[in-house]
Write a protein that holds these residues in place. Structure first.
Motif, mmCIF file in Angstrom:
data_model
loop_
_atom_site.group_PDB
_atom_site.id
_atom_site.type_symbol
_atom_site.label_atom_id
_atom_site.label_comp_id
_atom_site.label_asym_id
_atom_site.label_seq_id
_atom_site.Cartn_x
_atom_site.Cartn_y
_atom_site.Cartn_z
ATOM 1 N N VAL A 40 -0.813 -3.032 7.945
ATOM 2 C CA VAL A 40 -1.919 -3.205 7.003
ATOM 3 C C VAL A 40 -2.735 -4.414 7.465
ATOM 4 N N ASN B 72 -4.001 0.417 -3.058
ATOM 5 C CA ASN B 72 -3.792 -0.962 -2.635
ATOM 6 C C ASN B 72 -3.046 -1.673 -3.764
ATOM 7 N N ILE C 256 -7.933 -4.675 1.276
ATOM 8 C CA ILE C 256 -7.434 -4.117 2.541
ATOM 9 C C ILE C 256 -8.605 -3.649 3.400
ATOM 10 N N VAL D 164 -5.505 0.634 7.171
ATOM 11 C CA VAL D 164 -4.104 1.003 6.969
ATOM 12 C C VAL D 164 -3.678 1.968 8.073
ATOM 13 N N VAL E 283 0.845 -1.195 0.000
ATOM 14 C CA VAL E 283 0.000 0.000 0.000
ATOM 15 C C VAL E 283 0.883 1.248 0.000
ATOM 16 N N PHE F 47 -5.709 -6.900 6.278
ATOM 17 C CA PHE F 47 -6.441 -7.314 5.081
ATOM 18 C C PHE F 47 -7.828 -7.846 5.464
#
Length: 221
Positions: A212, A137, A143, A146, A111, A214
């Motif tokens: 990050v 992304n 995602i 973040v 990212v 997911f």
């Protein structure tokens, strides 16, 4: 008789040629002793000798039991130990820096965030600096959130202001999203004033990802 005289002369010569370094430390004569030693060792060793005397004093060592040569030798051993420690510290720091660079590279490959517009607004007598960020992304997974930091620097890479960055909305794999954000503006803070008055073209935006999350529950940090 001649042999005896020769032996006496040799012993006398040995004592007369003995190094001032072989003399035991004496605080009362230390100044004169150092002057005599100056001609026997180089400036680096002289500094090491002086430093060792101070260090050993602070360590409550009884210098009077040591010769100047022993004090100097102690200093050389201490210096070697310090250099070994410094080398280990340097190697450890370099290893940590390499690992951090790999971590940041892996996160950045997943990212990336940048700021494409910066402004200023007043709402209900409160001042704000406004931003428009684009979040990309780059991974092959959606995602969920973040976290990282955005740092604004001038063109000479000198930091102006850093912001905590948290975005917790879904970003599909391979997609980009725009996000509008604001921070309070304080006219008495130099970093706020500089950031407000600088055009975006005169700024560098440094993105430092931290974590990050997911959509499938896996994380990268």
């Amino acid at each position: 008789m001649k042999k005896k005289l020769l032996l006496i002369a040799m012993v006398a010569l040995m004592f007369s040629c003995s190094s001032p370094l072989d003399k035991k430390f004496n605080e009362e004569t230390a100044k004169e002793d150092i002057q005599a030693i100056k001609d026997k060792i180089d400036s680096t060793e002289l500094q090491l000798l002086a430093g060792s005397m101070i260090r050993l004093k602070f360590q409550d060592k009884k210098l009077e039991d040591m010769t100047y040569a022993e004090i100097l030798e102690d200093g050389k051993k201490w210096k070697a130990e310090q250099e070994k420690i410094e080398a280990e510290q340097k190697a450890l720091a370099e290893k940590a820096a390499r690992e951090e660079a790999k971590r940041i590279k892996k996160l950045t490959e997943a990212v990336i965030v940048s700021c494409f517009e910066k402004g200023y607004t007043e709402v209900d007598y409160q001042d704000y600096i406004t931003y428009k960020f684009v979040i990309q992304n780059k991974s092959d997974k959606a995602i969920r959130a973040v976290k990282g930091g955005i740092t604004f620097t001038n063109l000479f890479d000198e930091e102006i202001k850093s912001l905590n960055f948290v975005y917790d909305q879904p970003i599909p794999a391979g997609q980009e999203v725009n996000w509008n954000a604001t921070t309070d503006y304080n006219q008495f803070m130099d970093d706020d004033k500089t950031l407000k008055n600088k055009d975006l073209k005169d700024l560098k935006i440094v993105w430092k990802p931290e974590k990050v999350i997911f959509e499938d529950g896996t994380t990268l940090e």
